[in-house]
Write a protein that holds these residues in place. Structure first.
Motif, PDB file in Angstrom:
ATOM      1  N   LEU A   1      -6.058   3.176  -1.894  1.00  0.00           N
ATOM      2  CA  LEU A   1      -6.908   1.986  -1.734  1.00  0.00           C
ATOM      3  C   LEU A   1      -8.224   2.155  -2.477  1.00  0.00           C
ATOM      4  O   LEU A   1      -8.675   1.250  -3.197  1.00  0.00           O
TER       5      LEU A   1
ATOM      6  N   HIS B   1      -0.376   1.314 -10.342  1.00  0.00           N
ATOM      7  CA  HIS B   1       0.068   1.784  -9.029  1.00  0.00           C
ATOM      8  C   HIS B   1       1.315   2.641  -9.129  1.00  0.00           C
ATOM      9  O   HIS B   1       1.852   3.073  -8.118  1.00  0.00           O
TER      10      HIS B   1
ATOM     11  N   HIS C   1      -6.992   0.176  -5.743  1.00  0.00           N
ATOM     12  CA  HIS C   1      -7.136  -1.215  -5.299  1.00  0.00           C
ATOM     13  C   HIS C   1      -8.600  -1.657  -5.310  1.00  0.00           C
ATOM     14  O   HIS C   1      -8.904  -2.740  -5.800  1.00  0.00           O
TER      15      HIS C   1
ATOM     16  N   PHE D   1       0.811  -1.204   0.000  1.00  0.00           N
ATOM     17  CA  PHE D   1       0.000   0.000   0.000  1.00  0.00           C
ATOM     18  C   PHE D   1       0.854   1.267   0.000  1.00  0.00           C
ATOM     19  O   PHE D   1       0.334   2.361   0.195  1.00  0.00           O
TER      20      PHE D   1
END
Length: 505
Positions: free
Chosen positions: A433, A492, A437, A138
């Motif tokens: 997130l 990412h 994600h 993360f």
């Protein structure tokens, strides 16, 4: 000494040993950079506790001693403890407000209550480090770049106060003389960086501090007369301020501080790994966090407080390019010696605050620049990474621009978000997130920021091309017809192979 699981057959950059002379010089530079910060907390809390000057001196010596031991544990490492990275440990600023509140509370237990709360909360933090050590996925460059940039920007007000003289109650605070001395130190750093050899350039911060202090002494702006006052040698006495006492309310409030410390230490470990270009996996991060919490558990024995990595020294690693953890370990030894030799601490304390400020502008600005460099590697095409950066940096700047912004919020909320670093880190993690994600519900056109992406080609990409290279069917080939591997960033912001190379280029 343990070997990190992230090691590879090639030697890690942090394992380079520069020799005793260089280690001493660069290690002293680290100590000078963070000395003002490490003594500030015991000064503030000692005054809040109503301690006599001699007792405050003992509190400062204890913080130097504990910080040195914590630095040695973090840099050299033991099995399961220490990330083995060039990180200087010292008393964390994150808990100053909370510990001050405990001291002023009728049922807080005074200074023994503070020390007990630190020990108990740090033990709880130690137990939950496995959770924090598994969050590396993360922290892509998108998140670490935001955090590194915010660290630099958050520290700039500190540098500004140092430039003005440090003590706002002094009539000389903000005087032309103070700002001029800081400006001169700043100029010396730049001149030595430009005109000096590689060695002089790397030591530009230390040399500028020495030259700036000598100039200040010649102008009567610093006083060395008190250096000889007080004992030469003094060992921190265990439980000098009494046995720690444990109060539930104080422990719970310190637990919030420990959570913030874990977030900031995680960010610092990942940031310095990014700066020196070494791998930091979850196990290595866990070792660093355990060392952080173990140091915080033991520090109150000597009369010190929560320990964490110093962000300004992350900047020093970036500006000097010295990646060796043995340099920082030498700095840890110097801190231990300073904790045992108060006279040495008084010599360093004689360095004028404006001199620290002039050097601090370069140091802290370099941290922000390192973060910007990391953010430049992030892909902003067809995603909302740009708005994640914008929102996180903006959120992190709130407590910097308006320090009283959260004063009317619950104390636990203020404890967490009064730090721009933790504010930006939490926002960056949550937004990463949410958008990168948890993609359910994401549209193809999330915002004008994604749609406004400008098609550009970096010069570094063009410079890699050679005579005879050509594109065909979306693939790059060299003059001999061999396909050249092409790398691209994933969603990412990490490098990912677009296709395997059919032949070496």
């Amino acid at each position: 000494m343990t070997t990190s699981p992230s090691t590879s057959p090639t030697k890690r950059p942090e394992d380079e040993n520069l020799g005793l002379g260089a280690n001493l010089a660069y290690g002293l530079q680290h100590v000078l950079t963070m000395y003002g910060g490490i003594v500030a907390v015991p000064l503030i809390l000692g005054q809040a506790a109503g301690l006599a000057p001699a007792e405050i001196g003992i509190l400062i010596a204890a913080s130097l001693f504990a910080g040195g031991l914590a630095t040695l544990l973090q840099t050299l490492g033991l099995p399961f403890f220490g990330c083995q990275l060039p990180l200087v440990q010292g008393v964390s600023f994150a808990g100053v407000a909370t510990m001050g509140a405990i001291l002023s509370s009728q049922d807080g237990g005074g200074l023994p209550g503070v020390l007990g709360a630190v020990m108990a909360a740090s033990f709880i933090g130690f137990l939950i480090t496995p959770v924090f050590s598994r969050i590396t996925k993360f922290f892509p460059p998108l998140v670490t770049g935001i955090v590194i940039t915010t660290i630099g920007l958050t520290l700039m007000p500190v540098a500004a106060r140092w430039v003005m003289g440090g003590n706002s109650a002094s009539p000389e605070f903000g005087s032309v003389a103070n700002i001029g001395l800081a400006a001169l130190t700043f100029a010396i750093v730049l001149v030595l960086s430009k005109l000096g050899s590689a060695t002089i350039s790397r030591l530009s911060i230390l040399l500028a501090m020495v030259i700036g202090t000598l100039i200040a002494w010649s102008l009567g702006m610093t006083d060395f007369s008190k250096v000889t006052e007080g004992p030469i040698f003094a060992f921190p006495t265990p439980f000098h301020f009494g046995m720690p006492t444990f109060h539930i309310a104080a422990i719970l409030s310190m637990c919030i501080v420990i959570m913030v410390t874990l977030v900031e230490t995680s960010a610092d470990i990942l940031a310095v790994g990014e700066i020196i270009d070494t791998k930091v996996d979850s196990k290595r991060l866990g070792n660093g966090l355990r060392a952080d919490m173990a140091s915080s558990i033991l520090a109150p024995i000597f009369g010190s407080f929560t320990q964490s990595a110093f962000a300004q020294n992350v900047g020093l690693v970036a500006v000097t390019g010295v990646k060796s953890r043995y340099v920082v370990a030498t700095g840890g030894v110097i801190l231990v010696i300073l904790g045992l030799l108060p006279i040495m601490g008084r010599i360093i304390a004689a360095v004028p605050t404006p001199v620290l400020g002039g050097a601090g502008i370069v140091l802290f600005g370099t941290v922000a620049a390192s973060g910007i460099r990391t953010l430049s590697t992030v892909s902003y095409k067809n995603n909302v990474n740009l708005i994640i950066v914008a929102a996180s940096l903006g959120f992190g700047m709130i407590p910097i621009a308006a320090p009283t912004f959260y004063h009317n919020f619950p104390s636990w909320f203020e404890t967490i978000f009064h730090s721009g670093i933790s504010s930006a880190a939490i926002m960056a993690i949550l937004l990463n997130l949410l958008f990168n994600h948890l993609k359910t519900g994401n549209s193809d056109q999330q915002s004008v920021f994604a749609a406004a992406y400008e098609r550009t080609i970096q010069y570094s990409d063009i410079s890699c091309l050679r005579d005879g290279d050509y594109f065909k069917d979306g693939k790059l080939f060299d003059a001999d017809g061999n396909e050249v591997p092409v790398m691209e960033l994933d969603e990412h912001g990490n490098e990912a192979p677009r296709r395997k190379a059919l032949a070496e280029h």
